[in-house]
Design a protein around this motif. Structure first.
Motif, mmCIF file in Angstrom:
data_model
loop_
_atom_site.group_PDB
_atom_site.id
_atom_site.type_symbol
_atom_site.label_atom_id
_atom_site.label_comp_id
_atom_site.label_asym_id
_atom_site.label_seq_id
_atom_site.Cartn_x
_atom_site.Cartn_y
_atom_site.Cartn_z
ATOM 1 N N LYS A 102 -5.799 1.705 3.161
ATOM 2 C CA LYS A 102 -4.363 1.466 3.299
ATOM 3 C C LYS A 102 -3.616 2.655 2.718
ATOM 4 O O LYS A 102 -3.901 3.095 1.597
ATOM 5 C CB LYS A 102 -3.938 0.200 2.546
ATOM 6 N N ILE A 103 -2.658 3.184 3.488
ATOM 7 C CA ILE A 103 -1.857 4.311 2.995
ATOM 8 C C ILE A 103 -0.548 3.767 2.435
ATOM 9 O O ILE A 103 0.103 2.935 3.081
ATOM 10 C CB ILE A 103 -1.576 5.305 4.139
ATOM 11 N N VAL A 104 -0.180 4.214 1.243
ATOM 12 C CA VAL A 104 1.097 3.803 0.654
ATOM 13 C C VAL A 104 1.960 5.055 0.565
ATOM 14 O O VAL A 104 1.590 6.037 -0.092
ATOM 15 C CB VAL A 104 0.892 3.148 -0.733
ATOM 16 N N GLU A 105 3.100 5.019 1.261
ATOM 17 C CA GLU A 105 3.900 6.234 1.456
ATOM 18 C C GLU A 105 5.311 6.042 0.901
ATOM 19 O O GLU A 105 5.906 4.981 1.110
ATOM 20 C CB GLU A 105 3.974 6.489 2.966
ATOM 21 N N ILE B 279 1.102 0.846 -5.681
ATOM 22 C CA ILE B 279 -0.369 0.810 -5.703
ATOM 23 C C ILE B 279 -0.872 0.022 -6.921
ATOM 24 O O ILE B 279 -1.802 -0.781 -6.813
ATOM 25 C CB ILE B 279 -0.975 2.233 -5.649
ATOM 26 N N ALA B 280 -0.229 0.205 -8.066
ATOM 27 C CA ALA B 280 -0.639 -0.537 -9.271
ATOM 28 C C ALA B 280 -0.518 -2.037 -9.023
ATOM 29 O O ALA B 280 -1.419 -2.811 -9.363
ATOM 30 C CB ALA B 280 0.214 -0.107 -10.460
ATOM 31 N N LYS B 281 0.583 -2.434 -8.386
ATOM 32 C CA LYS B 281 0.828 -3.861 -8.133
ATOM 33 C C LYS B 281 -0.196 -4.413 -7.122
ATOM 34 O O LYS B 281 -0.824 -5.447 -7.356
ATOM 35 C CB LYS B 281 2.254 -4.008 -7.580
ATOM 36 N N LEU B 282 -0.388 -3.683 -6.027
ATOM 37 C CA LEU B 282 -1.350 -4.129 -4.989
ATOM 38 C C LEU B 282 -2.762 -4.222 -5.560
ATOM 39 O O LEU B 282 -3.491 -5.181 -5.297
ATOM 40 C CB LEU B 282 -1.345 -3.157 -3.809
ATOM 41 N N SER B 283 -3.160 -3.213 -6.367
ATOM 42 C CA SER B 283 -4.512 -3.206 -6.940
ATOM 43 C C SER B 283 -4.687 -4.408 -7.865
ATOM 44 O O SER B 283 -5.713 -5.086 -7.813
ATOM 45 C CB SER B 283 -4.774 -1.947 -7.748
ATOM 46 N N ILE C 297 -4.503 4.884 -0.498
ATOM 47 C CA ILE C 297 -4.230 6.328 -0.520
ATOM 48 C C ILE C 297 -2.763 6.548 -0.857
ATOM 49 O O ILE C 297 -1.883 5.991 -0.186
ATOM 50 C CB ILE C 297 -4.552 6.973 0.841
ATOM 51 N N ALA C 298 -2.513 7.344 -1.900
ATOM 52 C CA ALA C 298 -1.137 7.676 -2.283
ATOM 53 C C ALA C 298 -0.646 8.831 -1.419
ATOM 54 O O ALA C 298 -1.303 9.860 -1.327
ATOM 55 C CB ALA C 298 -1.099 8.058 -3.758
ATOM 56 N N LEU D 57 1.946 1.521 4.547
ATOM 57 C CA LEU D 57 2.984 0.734 3.869
ATOM 58 C C LEU D 57 4.030 1.709 3.326
ATOM 59 O O LEU D 57 3.728 2.562 2.492
ATOM 60 C CB LEU D 57 2.336 -0.054 2.723
ATOM 61 N N GLU D 58 5.267 1.601 3.834
ATOM 62 C CA GLU D 58 6.346 2.465 3.330
ATOM 63 C C GLU D 58 7.000 1.768 2.139
ATOM 64 O O GLU D 58 7.364 0.605 2.251
ATOM 65 C CB GLU D 58 7.418 2.666 4.417
#
Ligand code: AMP
Ligand code: MG
Length: 330
Positions: free
Chosen positions: A243-246, A256-260, A303-304, A328-329
């Motif tokens: 998953k890309i977080v943009e 990303i911290a929250k999703l992880s 991926i950041a 994910l934007e």
């Protein structure tokens, strides 16, 4: 089949050349990724590449050369303008699409009337081609769909028992596949981005260079007609979900911290790839990182994505495919 492991010393290079010349399959390191080579002019040998990789047969292969004579044997009607561009960027991590010489069989070019040609700069690759004495068709030495191999171990994981030999060298220095530049259209067109970027090519061409519009489209959209058939296929996919977080840096880190944390609470093993926008580093490490995270049994990779530089655009092209366009934007 027993796969021989060959070292890239003088004896090893001539052995690899002899296997290729007699119709065998040999994986070897180039500056970009490891390639899986066969005599490009031998229909039976090149068919075996498609079988070993499980690759769709309409996906044409790049033909690797190590001299102007070899180039002239696979391309036809190369103009002075094309030669001037090639001479400034070769040997190196860039492939040129040219008009095909009839000597190249359809199985190598997927039935196209053009041929993709590269003169690699890595010592082992150039010497093996010279030792073989024939142009070498060589896609990346991975099973079709998986991340491209950048280490000997990655190649062995996918190809042991499927090919005649693997030349064991160091990890590749660039880490993503070559830029593919179509020189048969009016304006030179980038079909696949790579380490040699658009601005570098513009400098050399001294004029306009385009991106193939399909680079910015999803393969499931109606107007997706890539000039490079390979761009249609599922690519670079590890077993893990990617998953890309943009967005901007702080927002990406927070998301990303929250999703992880949420995933970990549900017993899902996660990992984060953050190259801090440094494209060259990301290129070198990305495919190797994906393969290692699979070995580690990771379920989800975040991926950041923020502030990419030029080579970063080329790595992002691979990342978006690995993620199956899951962005994910934030
Ligand atoms: P790989 O062999 O995995 O490095 O992929 C080679 C890439 O080059 C694929 O995306 C192919 O579709 C592309 N390619 C090879 N030959 C041609 C050609 N004649 N015209 C356009 N793209 C090509
Ligand atoms: Mg490939």
């Amino acid at each position: 089949m027993k796969t021989r492991i060959i070292l890239p010393d003088t004896d090893g290079i001539s052995e690899a050349g002899a296997i290729l010349r007699s119709g065998g399959l040999v994986a070897f390191p180039t500056e970009t990724v490891y390639g899986l080579g066969a005599n490009a002019l031998d229909t039976v040998a090149t068919k075996r590449i498609y079988e070993a990789k499980g690759r769709p047969s309409d996906n044409p292969m790049i033909v690797h050369v190590a001299s102007i004579d070899m180039l002239n044997g696979v391309a036809s009607g190369v103009t002075d303008a094309q030669k001037a561009i090639m001479s400034k960027l070769w040997p190196g991590p860039i492939t040129f699409v040219l008009h095909k010489n009839p000597a190249v069989p359809d199985v190598t070019t997927g039935g196209l009337d053009t041929v993709a040609v590269r003169w690699p700069s890595r010592r082992e690759a150039a010497e093996i081609i010279v030792a073989a004495g024939v142009p070498i068709a060589a896609p990346s030495a991975n099973l079709s769909g998986k991340p491209s191999p950048t280490t000997f171990e990655d190649v062995a994981e996918d190809m042991d028992g499927r090919i005649d030999a693997i030349v064991k060298g160091e990890q590749t220095v660039i880490g993503i596949e070559s830029t593919v530049l179509d020189l048969t259209s009016d304006v030179p067109t980038i079909l696949r981005p790579g380490f040699i970027t658009k601005s570098r090519i513009e400098e050399v061409v001294g004029g306009e260079v385009k991106y193939d519009p399909s680079l910015f489209q999803k393969p499931d959209s109606d107007d997706f007609h890539p000039k490079s058939p390979g761009m249609k296929y599922k690519h670079y996919a590890p077993k893990a979900d990617v998953k890309i977080v943009e967005g901007d840096k702080a927002a990406v880190h927070e998301a990303i911290a929250k999703l992880s944390a949420e995933a970990v609470a549900r017993g899902i093993k996660t990992a984060v790839l953050d190259y801090e926008g440094k494209g060259d580093e990301a290129a070198v490490r990305y495919f190797a990182n994906l393969r290692q995270l699979d070995r580690d049994g990771v379920d989800v990779i975040y991926i950041a994505s923020y502030d990419w530089d030029e080579v970063g655009f080329s790595v992002m092209n691979r990342m978006v495919k690995s993620a199956g366009y899951d962005i994910l934007e934030v």
